[in-house]
Design an enzyme around this catalytic site. Structure first.
Site, mmCIF file in Angstrom:
data_model
loop_
_atom_site.group_PDB
_atom_site.id
_atom_site.type_symbol
_atom_site.label_atom_id
_atom_site.label_comp_id
_atom_site.label_asym_id
_atom_site.label_seq_id
_atom_site.Cartn_x
_atom_site.Cartn_y
_atom_site.Cartn_z
ATOM 1 N N GLU A 61 0.804 -1.230 0.000
ATOM 2 C CA GLU A 61 0.000 0.000 0.000
ATOM 3 C C GLU A 61 0.836 1.279 0.000
ATOM 4 O OE1 GLU A 61 -2.178 -3.441 1.285
ATOM 5 O OE2 GLU A 61 -0.444 -2.547 2.286
ATOM 6 N N THR A 89 6.545 -18.759 -0.249
ATOM 7 C CA THR A 89 5.762 -18.585 -1.477
ATOM 8 C C THR A 89 6.329 -17.415 -2.277
ATOM 9 O OG1 THR A 89 4.198 -17.003 -0.518
ATOM 10 C CG2 THR A 89 3.695 -19.353 -0.223
ATOM 11 N N HIS A 91 4.987 -14.732 -2.982
ATOM 12 C CA HIS A 91 4.359 -13.479 -2.561
ATOM 13 C C HIS A 91 5.401 -12.374 -2.330
ATOM 14 C CE1 HIS A 91 1.271 -11.007 -0.664
ATOM 15 N NE2 HIS A 91 2.101 -10.800 0.350
ATOM 16 N N ASN A 116 13.241 4.981 -0.956
ATOM 17 C CA ASN A 116 12.826 3.609 -0.690
ATOM 18 C C ASN A 116 13.647 3.045 0.468
ATOM 19 O OD1 ASN A 116 12.123 0.936 -0.651
ATOM 20 N ND2 ASN A 116 12.347 0.609 -2.844
#
Length: 156
Positions: A61, A89, A91, A116
């Site tokens: 988000e 995973t 993800h 970042n």
């Protein structure tokens, strides 16, 4: 004719307004990044009145909140902090990649430094190391980058 050199200076930090955008997921790590960023800004002369902290659920988000913060014209830089830790995973790859890409797009579209400071690590141990123990505090490093970028862009 001499070569002109343009650099961002760290001692002019007090002139900037900074938004620190925090992804709450993995808060046990991210809280230390936030502490490092705030401490660094304050040590470089930034008043608490010029620091705003906004919270998002997680790293995914962060780009949309960064876009909204940039559009507000209230800030000279946005420092995005979060922690994406690899699991079993794929993800991790999607979240880490899209977060980085999205933050970069916001920076380019807004002409505002969007730093970042989102950790992407293979383990919890690596994340802890990068949030203030063995490998320094990446939140602090992100704040230094923000200060430098604010002053660099003002100098151009």
């Amino acid at each position: 004719m001499a070569i002109r050199r343009i650099e961002g200076l760290l001692h002019l930090a007090s002139e900037g307004r900074y938004a620190i955008l925090v992804g709450r997921f993995n808060s046990f790590v991210v809280e230390h990044l936030l502490e490092g960023a705030i401490d660094t800004l304050k040590r470089h002369g930034v008043s608490e009145d010029n620091i705003t902290v906004a919270y998002a659920p997680g790293a995914w988000e962060l780009p949309i909140v960064a876009k909204k913060l940039a559009a507000s014209d209230k800030f000279d830089a946005i420092i995005a902090l979060g922690a994406v830790i690899r699991g079993s995973t794929p993800h991790f790859d999607f979240v880490a990649g899209e977060c980085a890409k999205g933050l970069g797009v916001v920076a380019l579209e807004s002409s505002l430094p969007v730093i970042n400071g989102v950790l992407t690590t293979d383990s919890i141990e690596q994340a802890i190391e990068r949030s203030g123990t063995k490998a320094g505090n990446k939140g602090s490093e992100a704040a230094l980058t923000a200060i430098e970028m604010v002053n660099l862009l003002k100098a151009i």
